[in-house]
Scaffold this active site. Structure first.
Site, mmCIF file in Angstrom:
data_model
loop_
_atom_site.group_PDB
_atom_site.id
_atom_site.type_symbol
_atom_site.label_atom_id
_atom_site.label_comp_id
_atom_site.label_asym_id
_atom_site.label_seq_id
_atom_site.Cartn_x
_atom_site.Cartn_y
_atom_site.Cartn_z
ATOM 1 N N LYS A 8 0.103 -19.153 -4.822
ATOM 2 C CA LYS A 8 -0.604 -18.891 -6.070
ATOM 3 C C LYS A 8 -2.043 -19.368 -5.887
ATOM 4 O O LYS A 8 -2.303 -20.347 -5.183
ATOM 5 C CB LYS A 8 0.069 -19.671 -7.222
ATOM 6 N N MET A 39 -1.978 -14.336 -16.987
ATOM 7 C CA MET A 39 -1.460 -15.690 -16.736
ATOM 8 C C MET A 39 -2.535 -16.751 -17.007
ATOM 9 O O MET A 39 -2.231 -17.825 -17.536
ATOM 10 C CB MET A 39 -0.973 -15.802 -15.289
ATOM 11 N N GLY A 40 -3.788 -16.460 -16.629
ATOM 12 C CA GLY A 40 -4.865 -17.423 -16.857
ATOM 13 C C GLY A 40 -4.931 -18.523 -15.807
ATOM 14 O O GLY A 40 -5.342 -19.651 -16.107
ATOM 15 N N ASN A 44 -10.254 -15.843 -3.824
ATOM 16 C CA ASN A 44 -9.955 -14.846 -4.853
ATOM 17 C C ASN A 44 -11.197 -14.635 -5.720
ATOM 18 O O ASN A 44 -11.571 -15.509 -6.504
ATOM 19 C CB ASN A 44 -8.765 -15.346 -5.685
ATOM 20 N N CYS A 69 -9.936 -12.595 -10.287
ATOM 21 C CA CYS A 69 -9.021 -12.888 -11.394
ATOM 22 C C CYS A 69 -9.589 -12.337 -12.702
ATOM 23 O O CYS A 69 -10.702 -12.681 -13.088
ATOM 24 C CB CYS A 69 -8.785 -14.381 -11.557
ATOM 25 N N LYS A 96 -10.181 -11.606 -1.881
ATOM 26 C CA LYS A 96 -9.338 -10.728 -2.699
ATOM 27 C C LYS A 96 -10.257 -9.996 -3.670
ATOM 28 O O LYS A 96 -10.997 -10.622 -4.436
ATOM 29 C CB LYS A 96 -8.311 -11.562 -3.478
ATOM 30 N N GLY A 101 0.963 -1.209 -6.060
ATOM 31 C CA GLY A 101 1.849 -0.093 -6.361
ATOM 32 C C GLY A 101 2.922 0.198 -5.349
ATOM 33 O O GLY A 101 3.471 1.302 -5.343
HETATM 34 C C1 DHB Z 1 -4.499 -14.556 -12.300
HETATM 35 C C2 DHB Z 1 -4.495 -13.189 -12.198
HETATM 36 C C3 DHB Z 1 -5.089 -12.592 -11.120
HETATM 37 O O1 DHB Z 1 -5.098 -11.246 -10.963
HETATM 38 C C4 DHB Z 1 -5.707 -13.368 -10.171
HETATM 39 O O2 DHB Z 1 -6.308 -12.777 -9.137
HETATM 40 C C5 DHB Z 1 -5.714 -14.734 -10.281
HETATM 41 C C6 DHB Z 1 -5.106 -15.321 -11.353
HETATM 42 C C7 DHB Z 1 -3.885 -15.215 -13.437
HETATM 43 O O3 DHB Z 1 -3.975 -14.695 -14.567
HETATM 44 O O4 DHB Z 1 -3.309 -16.303 -13.254
#
Ligand code: DHB
Length: 310
Positions: free
Chosen positions: A43, A69-70, A126, A129, A163, A249
């Protein structure tokens, strides 16, 4: 064989989890490690642990998923500890650490922490998000992306990638690829979810998730043609030594095959792993092997990037 490579690293299977799915805790990461997956990613870890957005923050849709999710996560130190244990238990195998800053200045701090650690795997920064209220997706802002990468690579000497969010205009592919080609990247991961979609429950006229008035990242079958286009467009524009993790997908072996035709070195599973569970790796491995046998290919390298066009 589904053997593949990314930079100097070799993997026995092209499949891995997509960051965010089945990778919050050591127990979940261990399940991916014990599956047929060729590697795994954590994560996205931030400098400090986070609880994330209010629930419900994930829902299964007709053809995929929505999430906001945040960035709930156990913090970079937890995932660095996990990686140290993984490396001790699985010598010769490579895992990925996903990390993100809550602000641009966090990225070089995360990079310094990883650089100073014993981590020998690949780091995925990343930049995409979509779900933290008030925080735009970094990689839609080319100037901030450039500043962050410059700050990271001032001191970061380990293998790293980014990412990316989905892009929808060829000028965006041109600009982002030209920018990324200036840095010593080992890979990109394309694509993150389709940001800020909305799903309505017809029985109640209500949004499917609570955060941000129901807006969230869309994954699953909705994402496939966008993922194929993004992997293809970047493969045509990036330095040959920058590999690609194809994400978006995949629900069948043929979907993975298509991402490889577009240039993917590894293929990650998000929505399908969330809905089907860890057995998705076994099913998709068998389906991809069957599709390759049908097409007469012995390895992914034999057809990687070999998309035909009219
Ligand atoms: C979350 C969602 C994402 O697409 C990402 O790259 C990182 C975090 C999230 O909402 O936790």
């Amino acid at each position: 064989s589904l053997q593949t490579t990314l930079g100097d690293h070799s993997f026995t299977n092209v499949f891995m989890n997509a960051s965010g799915v089945h990778c919050m805790t050591a127990a979940e990461l261990d399940e991916v490690a014990a599956s047929p997956a060729g590697t795994l990613v954590t994560k996205t870890g931030t400098l400090e642990p986070r609880t994330g957005n209010p629930e419900p923050r994930f829902a299964v849709l007709e053809l995929g998923t929505i999430n906001s999710m945040g960035l709930p996560n156990k913090g970079i130190d937890y995932y660095l500890d996990y990686a140290a244990a993984f490396q001790a238990r699985h010598p010769g195998q490579t895992m990925f650490l996903s990390v993100a800053g809550m602000k641009p200045a966090d990225f070089p701090l995360l990079a310094e922490k990883i650089q100073a650690s014993g981590f020998t795997g690949l780091t995925e920064f990343n930049l995409s998000c979509p779900n933290v209220p008030g925080k735009p997706q970094i990689a839609y802002d080319f100037e901030t992306t450039q500043e962050i990468l410059t700050a990271i690579f001032k001191g970061f000497k380990k293998a790293a990638g980014v990412k990316l969010p989905p892009y929808f205009d060829l000028a965006q592919f041109d600009q982002m690829a030209a920018l990324l080609n200036q840095y010593p990247l080992t890979f990109i991961n394309s694509i993150n979810s389709l940001g800020n979609g909305l799903w309505i429950d017809p029985a109640t006229d209500t949004a499917a998730i609570r955060p941000k008035g129901g807006f969230g990242g869309i994954g699953g079958q909705y994402a496939k043609p966008i993922a194929l286009a993004n992997v293809r467009a970047f493969r045509q524009r990036l330095r040959a030594d920058i590999g690609i993790i194809g994400t978006g997908g995949v629900t069948s072996g043929r979907d993975a095959y298509d991402l490889i035709l577009c240039g993917a070195n590894l293929v990650s599973l998000g929505s399908i792993l969330a809905t089907e569970g860890i057995s998705a790796f076994t099913r998709l491995t068998a389906e991809l092997e069957a599709e390759m046998a049908k097409q007469g290919y012995a390895t992914p390298a034999a057809f990687r990037g070999q998309l035909k066009t009219l």
